[in-house]
Design a protein around this motif. Structure first.
Motif, PDB file in Angstrom:
ATOM      1  N   PRO A  37     -49.914 -67.124 -42.014  1.00 41.88           N
ATOM      2  CA  PRO A  37     -48.883 -66.538 -42.904  1.00 41.88           C
ATOM      3  C   PRO A  37     -48.499 -65.119 -42.505  1.00 41.88           C
ATOM      4  CG  PRO A  37     -50.583 -67.643 -44.183  1.00 41.88           C
ATOM      5  CD  PRO A  37     -51.085 -67.588 -42.782  1.00 41.88           C
ATOM      6  N   SER A  38     -49.490 -64.298 -42.115  1.00 41.38           N
ATOM      7  CA  SER A  38     -49.179 -62.923 -41.713  1.00 41.38           C
ATOM      8  C   SER A  38     -48.325 -62.893 -40.457  1.00 41.38           C
ATOM      9  CB  SER A  38     -50.481 -62.138 -41.477  1.00 41.38           C
ATOM     10  OG  SER A  38     -51.244 -62.077 -42.660  1.00 41.38           O
ATOM     11  N   VAL A  39     -48.652 -63.754 -39.492  1.00 44.85           N
ATOM     12  CA  VAL A  39     -47.882 -63.798 -38.249  1.00 44.85           C
ATOM     13  C   VAL A  39     -46.447 -64.222 -38.525  1.00 44.85           C
ATOM     14  CG1 VAL A  39     -47.668 -64.951 -36.020  1.00 44.85           C
ATOM     15  CG2 VAL A  39     -49.912 -64.212 -36.827  1.00 44.85           C
ATOM     16  N   VAL A  40     -46.273 -65.233 -39.370  1.00 42.90           N
ATOM     17  CA  VAL A  40     -44.932 -65.714 -39.692  1.00 42.90           C
ATOM     18  C   VAL A  40     -44.131 -64.625 -40.399  1.00 42.90           C
ATOM     19  CG1 VAL A  40     -43.634 -67.365 -41.087  1.00 42.90           C
ATOM     20  CG2 VAL A  40     -45.611 -68.131 -39.774  1.00 42.90           C
ATOM     21  N   LEU A  41     -44.760 -63.929 -41.356  1.00 37.06           N
ATOM     22  CA  LEU A  41     -44.060 -62.883 -42.095  1.00 37.06           C
ATOM     23  C   LEU A  41     -43.697 -61.712 -41.194  1.00 37.06           C
ATOM     24  CD1 LEU A  41     -46.080 -62.860 -45.438  1.00 37.06           C
ATOM     25  CD2 LEU A  41     -43.788 -63.771 -45.055  1.00 37.06           C
ATOM     26  N   ILE A  42     -44.595 -61.369 -40.257  1.00 38.57           N
ATOM     27  CA  ILE A  42     -44.297 -60.273 -39.325  1.00 38.57           C
ATOM     28  C   ILE A  42     -43.107 -60.636 -38.451  1.00 38.57           C
ATOM     29  CG2 ILE A  42     -45.152 -59.073 -37.271  1.00 38.57           C
ATOM     30  CD1 ILE A  42     -47.900 -59.011 -38.616  1.00 38.57           C
ATOM     31  N   PHE A  43     -43.103 -61.840 -37.903  1.00 30.26           N
ATOM     32  CA  PHE A  43     -41.988 -62.250 -37.053  1.00 30.26           C
ATOM     33  C   PHE A  43     -40.689 -62.317 -37.845  1.00 30.26           C
ATOM     34  CE2 PHE A  43     -45.072 -63.531 -33.871  1.00 30.26           C
ATOM     35  CZ  PHE A  43     -44.375 -63.309 -32.692  1.00 30.26           C
ATOM     36  N   LEU A  44     -40.775 -62.690 -39.117  1.00 29.61           N
ATOM     37  CA  LEU A  44     -39.567 -62.815 -39.924  1.00 29.61           C
ATOM     38  C   LEU A  44     -39.051 -61.453 -40.374  1.00 29.61           C
ATOM     39  CD1 LEU A  44     -37.498 -64.532 -41.457  1.00 29.61           C
ATOM     40  CD2 LEU A  44     -39.141 -64.678 -43.348  1.00 29.61           C
ATOM     41  N   PHE A  45     -39.922 -60.649 -41.003  1.00 32.37           N
ATOM     42  CA  PHE A  45     -39.467 -59.422 -41.643  1.00 32.37           C
ATOM     43  C   PHE A  45     -39.512 -58.201 -40.723  1.00 32.37           C
ATOM     44  CE2 PHE A  45     -40.707 -62.048 -45.283  1.00 32.37           C
ATOM     45  CZ  PHE A  45     -39.549 -61.966 -46.031  1.00 32.37           C
ATOM     46  N   VAL A  46     -40.122 -58.308 -39.558  1.00 26.39           N
ATOM     47  CA  VAL A  46     -40.114 -57.191 -38.601  1.00 26.39           C
ATOM     48  C   VAL A  46     -39.208 -57.528 -37.426  1.00 26.39           C
ATOM     49  CG1 VAL A  46     -41.503 -55.742 -37.073  1.00 26.39           C
ATOM     50  CG2 VAL A  46     -42.421 -56.426 -39.295  1.00 26.39           C
ATOM     51  N   TYR A  47     -39.650 -58.477 -36.613  1.00 25.52           N
ATOM     52  CA  TYR A  47     -38.876 -58.795 -35.410  1.00 25.52           C
ATOM     53  C   TYR A  47     -37.574 -59.522 -35.753  1.00 25.52           C
ATOM     54  CZ  TYR A  47     -43.232 -57.543 -33.164  1.00 25.52           C
ATOM     55  OH  TYR A  47     -44.348 -56.867 -32.751  1.00 25.52           O
ATOM     56  N   GLY A  48     -37.607 -60.317 -36.824  1.00 19.46           N
ATOM     57  CA  GLY A  48     -36.381 -60.992 -37.236  1.00 19.46           C
ATOM     58  C   GLY A  48     -35.307 -60.003 -37.668  1.00 19.46           C
ATOM     59  N   PHE A  49     -35.694 -59.007 -38.460  1.00 20.45           N
ATOM     60  CA  PHE A  49     -34.728 -58.015 -38.921  1.00 20.45           C
ATOM     61  C   PHE A  49     -34.320 -57.050 -37.816  1.00 20.45           C
ATOM     62  CE2 PHE A  49     -36.230 -58.650 -43.508  1.00 20.45           C
ATOM     63  CZ  PHE A  49     -35.167 -59.529 -43.758  1.00 20.45           C
ATOM     64  N   ILE A  50     -35.217 -56.814 -36.853  1.00 18.91           N
ATOM     65  CA  ILE A  50     -34.814 -56.013 -35.697  1.00 18.91           C
ATOM     66  C   ILE A  50     -33.717 -56.739 -34.927  1.00 18.91           C
ATOM     67  CG2 ILE A  50     -35.563 -55.163 -33.428  1.00 18.91           C
ATOM     68  CD1 ILE A  50     -38.248 -54.483 -34.690  1.00 18.91           C
ATOM     69  N   GLY A  51     -33.925 -58.044 -34.712  1.00 13.82           N
ATOM     70  CA  GLY A  51     -32.886 -58.831 -34.037  1.00 13.82           C
ATOM     71  C   GLY A  51     -31.594 -58.870 -34.827  1.00 13.82           C
ATOM     72  N   TRP A  52     -31.699 -58.985 -36.140  1.00 11.44           N
ATOM     73  CA  TRP A  52     -30.513 -59.017 -36.995  1.00 11.44           C
ATOM     74  C   TRP A  52     -29.770 -57.680 -36.932  1.00 11.44           C
ATOM     75  CZ3 TRP A  52     -27.405 -62.153 -39.515  1.00 11.44           C
ATOM     76  CH2 TRP A  52     -26.585 -61.652 -40.528  1.00 11.44           C
ATOM     77  N   THR A  53     -30.515 -56.573 -36.939  1.00  5.44           N
ATOM     78  CA  THR A  53     -29.892 -55.254 -36.834  1.00  5.44           C
ATOM     79  C   THR A  53     -29.172 -55.103 -35.502  1.00  5.44           C
ATOM     80  OG1 THR A  53     -31.620 -54.310 -38.243  1.00  5.44           O
ATOM     81  CG2 THR A  53     -30.315 -52.773 -36.919  1.00  5.44           C
ATOM     82  N   GLY A  54     -29.807 -55.588 -34.425  1.00  8.12           N
ATOM     83  CA  GLY A  54     -29.150 -55.537 -33.121  1.00  8.12           C
ATOM     84  C   GLY A  54     -27.874 -56.358 -33.088  1.00  8.12           C
ATOM     85  N   TYR A  55     -27.897 -57.513 -33.751  1.00  6.66           N
ATOM     86  CA  TYR A  55     -26.704 -58.359 -33.809  1.00  6.66           C
ATOM     87  C   TYR A  55     -25.583 -57.670 -34.590  1.00  6.66           C
ATOM     88  CZ  TYR A  55     -23.721 -62.320 -35.045  1.00  6.66           C
ATOM     89  OH  TYR A  55     -22.643 -63.155 -35.238  1.00  6.66           O
ATOM     90  N   VAL A  56     -25.924 -57.041 -35.718  1.00  5.16           N
ATOM     91  CA  VAL A  56     -24.923 -56.337 -36.524  1.00  5.16           C
ATOM     92  C   VAL A  56     -24.333 -55.170 -35.742  1.00  5.16           C
ATOM     93  CG1 VAL A  56     -24.567 -54.965 -38.612  1.00  5.16           C
ATOM     94  CG2 VAL A  56     -25.943 -57.048 -38.712  1.00  5.16           C
ATOM     95  N   SER A  57     -25.174 -54.495 -34.934  1.00  4.58           N
ATOM     96  CA  SER A  57     -24.686 -53.331 -34.187  1.00  4.58           C
ATOM     97  C   SER A  57     -23.655 -53.717 -33.131  1.00  4.58           C
ATOM     98  CB  SER A  57     -25.855 -52.616 -33.512  1.00  4.58           C
ATOM     99  OG  SER A  57     -26.390 -53.393 -32.458  1.00  4.58           O
TER     100      SER A  57
END
Length: 323
Positions: A37-57
């Protein structure tokens, strides 16, 4: 028929060793189940949002209505031609250099003094460590009052004929024009550096004091027997032994300074002519007040990359050293 004798060593070299696959036990599966669960949440809320921020930029979303059309590097090119962002990069560079240098020098000096086993050492330790218990918001508010041109320390300086402007000063020391800005040391940023150093020096003191206490007394005694003075002892022996701690302090302080927001926002804000502005404040105002989401995302990605420049090489070297 001739018999061929094969030694045990030759047999061992002729037949390659077969590694047995490690079987997962119930404990391994249980540990994986707890970590999943921790690994999934980290990938979702850390790396996932980093990727999303890069896409928005890389989009054209600069209004309340989302616009996902591809903009390429337009937002980044706009930033690096923007007067405010250029001033932010100057301020961040000056703040980082002054902040790290002051924290290291004061941290080493105070730790060396505490290491002399002075009377009341625990009291001094508590005094130095206390500011770390405060948030940067509290620190910003307190030092805003202390450096207020009409109150604070100026009440003691005015009878001496001194009237400091502190964080309201718009002068640039050693300034020269570079791009759209005057590059140099903004006087106003020095007041912010003082507040940040006051809060974070205790961390460096704790790190250096632990390092000093870990050095055996035999090292000091051997150096003194060889005729080394106290200055030579610390300059040529003790401080080089503390180099790993210095590297750690630099990395941690650089990480704090490059993404600083709350101290600046509470103490000075962007300042006149953006002399105390930093990318964190610019990103906040661009995104949540101006609704320029793509531009704000681009600022956030630049901040992430600037922090990664310091953190990633350190993590790689630490992993190589530990392996």
């Amino acid at each position: 028929m001739e018999t061929v004798n094969v030694t045990t060593t030759e047999k061992a070299t002729a037949v390659p060793a077969v590694r047995k696959k490690r079987k997962w036990t119930a404990d391994h599966w249980l540990a994986a189940a707890f970590l999943a669960p921790s690994v999934v949440l980290i990938f979702l809320f850390v790396y996932g949002f980093i990727g999303w921020t890069g896409y928005v930029s890389l989009s054209n979303w600069n209004s309340l209505v989302p616009d996902w059309s591809f903009a390429g590097l337009k937002n980044y090119l706009y930033l690096f031609h923007d007067f405010r962002f250029q001033a932010d990069l100057r301020n961040t560079l000056v703040f980082t250099v002054l902040f790290i240098a002051a924290v290291i020098v004061l941290g080493q000096l105070l730790a060396i003094l505490l290491d002399q086993k002075l009377r009341g050492e625990s009291l001094f330790r508590n005094i130095f460590f206390f500011p770390m218990a405060l948030s940067f918001v509290v620190t910003g508010v307190v030092w805003q009052w202390l450096f207020n041109p009409s109150t604070g320390v100026n009440l003691f300086l005015k009878p001496l004929g001194l009237d400091g402007k502190w964080y309201t000063d718009t002068n640039i020391l050693f300034g020269f024009h570079w791009g759209k800005i005057e590059f140099g040391i903004p006087v106003a940023i020095i007041a912010v550096v003082v507040a940040a150093v006051w809060q974070m020096t205790g961390f460096a003191v704790a790190m250096y004091l632990a390092g000093l206490r870990a050095i055996p007394d035999e090292v000091r005694e051997a150096a003194r027997m060889d005729g080394a003075t106290e200055f030579q002892l610390y300059w040529k022996i003790i401080l080089p032994l503390l180099r790993p701690i210095t590297v750690s302090v630099i990395i941690i302080m650089a990480h704090i300074s490059l993404k600083i927001f709350d101290l600046i926002y509470a103490m000075t804000g962007p300042g006149a002519n953006f002399v105390t502005d930093v990318p964190g404040v610019y990103m906040f105002e661009t995104t949540f007040r101006g609704n320029y989401y793509a531009n704000g995302a681009a600022i956030a990605i630049v901040m992430l990359l600037s922090v990664a420049i310091f953190i990633v090489p350190y993590l790689i070297s630490s992993r190589k050293g530990g392996s």
